[in-house]
Design a protein around this motif. Sequence first.
Motif, PDB file in Angstrom:
ATOM      1  N   TYR A 140       0.870  -1.083   0.147  1.00 59.33           N
ATOM      2  CA  TYR A 140       0.077  -0.118  -0.078  1.00 59.33           C
ATOM      3  C   TYR A 140       0.992   1.301  -0.014  1.00 59.33           C
ATOM      4  O   TYR A 140       0.632   2.139  -0.339  1.00 59.33           O
ATOM      5  CB  TYR A 140      -0.916   0.237   1.147  1.00 59.33           C
ATOM      6  CG  TYR A 140      -2.192  -1.120   1.177  1.00 59.33           C
ATOM      7  CD1 TYR A 140      -3.228  -0.778   0.281  1.00 59.33           C
ATOM      8  CD2 TYR A 140      -2.206  -2.071   1.900  1.00 59.33           C
ATOM      9  CE1 TYR A 140      -4.144  -1.598   0.240  1.00 59.33           C
ATOM     10  CE2 TYR A 140      -3.198  -3.008   2.139  1.00 59.33           C
ATOM     11  CZ  TYR A 140      -4.113  -2.748   1.069  1.00 59.33           C
ATOM     12  OH  TYR A 140      -5.278  -3.462   1.170  1.00 59.33           O
ATOM     13  N   ASN A 141       2.239   1.091   0.519  1.00 60.48           N
ATOM     14  CA  ASN A 141       3.127   2.248   0.354  1.00 60.48           C
ATOM     15  C   ASN A 141       2.453   3.305   1.082  1.00 60.48           C
ATOM     16  O   ASN A 141       2.500   4.654   0.794  1.00 60.48           O
ATOM     17  CB  ASN A 141       3.628   2.642  -0.849  1.00 60.48           C
ATOM     18  CG  ASN A 141       4.600   1.771  -1.356  1.00 60.48           C
ATOM     19  OD1 ASN A 141       5.523   0.951  -0.634  1.00 60.48           O
ATOM     20  ND2 ASN A 141       4.446   1.322  -2.771  1.00 60.48           N
ATOM     21  N   ASP A 174      -3.552   9.610  -2.596  1.00 59.25           N
ATOM     22  CA  ASP A 174      -2.942   8.389  -2.564  1.00 59.25           C
ATOM     23  C   ASP A 174      -4.009   7.242  -2.964  1.00 59.25           C
ATOM     24  O   ASP A 174      -3.772   6.205  -3.107  1.00 59.25           O
ATOM     25  CB  ASP A 174      -2.361   8.043  -1.107  1.00 59.25           C
ATOM     26  CG  ASP A 174      -0.984   8.796  -0.818  1.00 59.25           C
ATOM     27  OD1 ASP A 174      -0.669   9.407  -1.899  1.00 59.25           O
ATOM     28  OD2 ASP A 174      -0.511   8.569   0.035  1.00 59.25           O
ATOM     29  N   SER A 175      -5.465   7.893  -3.128  1.00 52.01           N
ATOM     30  CA  SER A 175      -6.563   6.760  -3.103  1.00 52.01           C
ATOM     31  C   SER A 175      -6.325   6.003  -4.477  1.00 52.01           C
ATOM     32  O   SER A 175      -6.604   4.882  -4.372  1.00 52.01           O
ATOM     33  CB  SER A 175      -7.760   7.358  -2.971  1.00 52.01           C
ATOM     34  OG  SER A 175      -8.047   8.340  -3.647  1.00 52.01           O
ATOM     35  N   PRO A 176      -6.062   6.677  -5.783  1.00 53.08           N
ATOM     36  CA  PRO A 176      -5.885   5.919  -6.838  1.00 53.08           C
ATOM     37  C   PRO A 176      -4.975   4.981  -6.677  1.00 53.08           C
ATOM     38  O   PRO A 176      -5.250   3.714  -7.065  1.00 53.08           O
ATOM     39  CB  PRO A 176      -5.467   6.933  -7.894  1.00 53.08           C
ATOM     40  CG  PRO A 176      -5.948   8.147  -7.227  1.00 53.08           C
ATOM     41  CD  PRO A 176      -5.799   8.283  -5.939  1.00 53.08           C
ATOM     42  N   HIS A 177      -3.807   4.828  -6.084  1.00 51.25           N
ATOM     43  CA  HIS A 177      -2.682   4.065  -5.826  1.00 51.25           C
ATOM     44  C   HIS A 177      -3.267   2.753  -4.776  1.00 51.25           C
ATOM     45  O   HIS A 177      -2.942   1.653  -5.082  1.00 51.25           O
ATOM     46  CB  HIS A 177      -1.384   4.719  -5.290  1.00 51.25           C
ATOM     47  CG  HIS A 177      -0.589   3.566  -4.709  1.00 51.25           C
ATOM     48  ND1 HIS A 177      -0.051   2.914  -5.508  1.00 51.25           N
ATOM     49  CD2 HIS A 177      -0.427   3.052  -3.552  1.00 51.25           C
ATOM     50  CE1 HIS A 177       1.022   1.935  -4.814  1.00 51.25           C
ATOM     51  NE2 HIS A 177       0.567   2.110  -3.452  1.00 51.25           N
ATOM     52  N   LEU A 178      -4.234   3.219  -3.923  1.00 48.14           N
ATOM     53  CA  LEU A 178      -4.941   2.294  -2.921  1.00 48.14           C
ATOM     54  C   LEU A 178      -5.576   1.041  -3.761  1.00 48.14           C
ATOM     55  O   LEU A 178      -5.640  -0.105  -3.466  1.00 48.14           O
ATOM     56  CB  LEU A 178      -5.380   3.046  -1.891  1.00 48.14           C
ATOM     57  CG  LEU A 178      -6.102   2.158  -0.925  1.00 48.14           C
ATOM     58  CD1 LEU A 178      -5.109   1.447  -0.009  1.00 48.14           C
ATOM     59  CD2 LEU A 178      -6.969   3.221   0.004  1.00 48.14           C
ATOM     60  N   LYS A 218      -5.714   0.546  -6.974  1.00 47.55           N
ATOM     61  CA  LYS A 218      -4.731  -0.254  -7.862  1.00 47.55           C
ATOM     62  C   LYS A 218      -4.371  -1.294  -7.000  1.00 47.55           C
ATOM     63  O   LYS A 218      -4.325  -2.518  -7.376  1.00 47.55           O
ATOM     64  CB  LYS A 218      -3.699   0.523  -8.576  1.00 47.55           C
ATOM     65  CG  LYS A 218      -4.263   1.457  -9.639  1.00 47.55           C
ATOM     66  CD  LYS A 218      -3.018   2.229 -10.267  1.00 47.55           C
ATOM     67  CE  LYS A 218      -3.557   3.055 -11.329  1.00 47.55           C
ATOM     68  NZ  LYS A 218      -2.301   3.851 -11.937  1.00 47.55           N
ATOM     69  N   THR A 219      -3.870  -1.374  -5.826  1.00 45.06           N
ATOM     70  CA  THR A 219      -3.246  -2.145  -5.063  1.00 45.06           C
ATOM     71  C   THR A 219      -4.315  -2.955  -4.553  1.00 45.06           C
ATOM     72  O   THR A 219      -3.778  -4.422  -4.440  1.00 45.06           O
ATOM     73  CB  THR A 219      -2.726  -1.528  -3.432  1.00 45.06           C
ATOM     74  OG1 THR A 219      -1.516  -0.534  -4.253  1.00 45.06           O
ATOM     75  CG2 THR A 219      -1.861  -2.507  -2.840  1.00 45.06           C
ATOM     76  N   LYS A 267      -4.619  -5.702  -7.347  1.00 43.64           N
ATOM     77  CA  LYS A 267      -3.435  -6.522  -7.582  1.00 43.64           C
ATOM     78  C   LYS A 267      -3.460  -7.660  -6.365  1.00 43.64           C
ATOM     79  O   LYS A 267      -3.258  -8.739  -6.532  1.00 43.64           O
ATOM     80  CB  LYS A 267      -2.092  -5.676  -7.313  1.00 43.64           C
ATOM     81  CG  LYS A 267      -1.815  -4.774  -8.628  1.00 43.64           C
ATOM     82  CD  LYS A 267      -0.772  -3.929  -8.470  1.00 43.64           C
ATOM     83  CE  LYS A 267      -0.138  -3.105  -9.221  1.00 43.64           C
ATOM     84  NZ  LYS A 267       1.208  -2.519  -8.880  1.00 43.64           N
TER      85      LYS A 267
END
Length: 335
Positions: free
Chosen positions: A48-49, A66-70, A72-73, A76
């Motif tokens: 999640y970084n 950061d929600s778009p990265h969350l 995507k994670t 995954k």
Amino acid sequence: MGHATRCIPIINSLIEHGFLPIIASDGVALELLKKEFPELQSIELPSYNITYAKKANSFKLKLIKDSPHLLKTIKKEKKHIESIVECEAISGIISDNRFGVRHKQIPSVFITHQLRVLSGSTTWLSSKLHQKIISKFHECWVPDHIGTKNLSGNLGHIEGFPQDVKYLGPLTRFKKIDTKAKYDLLVLLSGPEPQRTFLEEKLLSDLEHYKGKILLIKGKIESNQQKEILGNITIYNFMTSTELEIAINESNLILSRSGYTTIMDLAKLEKKAFFIPTPGQFEQEYLAKKLNDESIVPYSTQNEFNIKMLSEVENYSGFESQEYVVNYNKLFSLF
């Protein structure tokens, strides 16, 4: 880190009841669990970084950013779980706050103490979103007492919560040991950067004025344990569960963040403490205020803290342990 350490008693109980756990995590949490269970298979999941904003008032904005990265994670994670299920004979999945670690065809459990997620003026939204995620799991396990005398307060207790919730009692890897005090003060550092480092730098400066024997644990999981002595301060980068259990038992006073796992640990060991919640983290701020209002543990903001405040502990009761026996045969019957 807190999510990883509170899984240790669950993993041990699974082993005791004939299950063979596979550990799946990332970063320092995975490294810690691998050190605790070197004999178990481990799998690295997407990270999640999560890092905290440098300024407390930017915390919510950073989470939104950061929600778009969350998202995507989480996607995954789901793919990783599908792959694991195809390769391994999985009879159950237990996820501690990892949103994508579940499978429709495998009994999946979500562990959280946050049925309500505090986020200031948007608490209603963050709570609804979290509750929607919880609803995708077969069960929700809350590590707290079921009654009004509990540790998580409004976070883990919602009247009429629609999901199937089971209360496990506080989860901790530690046991209380009758032993003589070795340290006057134990400083436990933890949490994401950069706030962990900010607090470390501040406390190392402040502790020069503390009269007493101090043990400071940085909470940095590295390949090798390192020890340093600065005057009356003994410093470790990290400790194993066994070492930390002994250290807390041998300390008169604990200075730490008000993370929920730390609270569960200190409650079990019936310690006196002083809390400095992570700036901008609504959950830790709420828990610190709750325990202060109940005259159990005092607290201060990071900016306002000075070492003289530790004397306030004398006016607080400290933690008292409540016995809670979990019927693991019944709990694990889901699997």
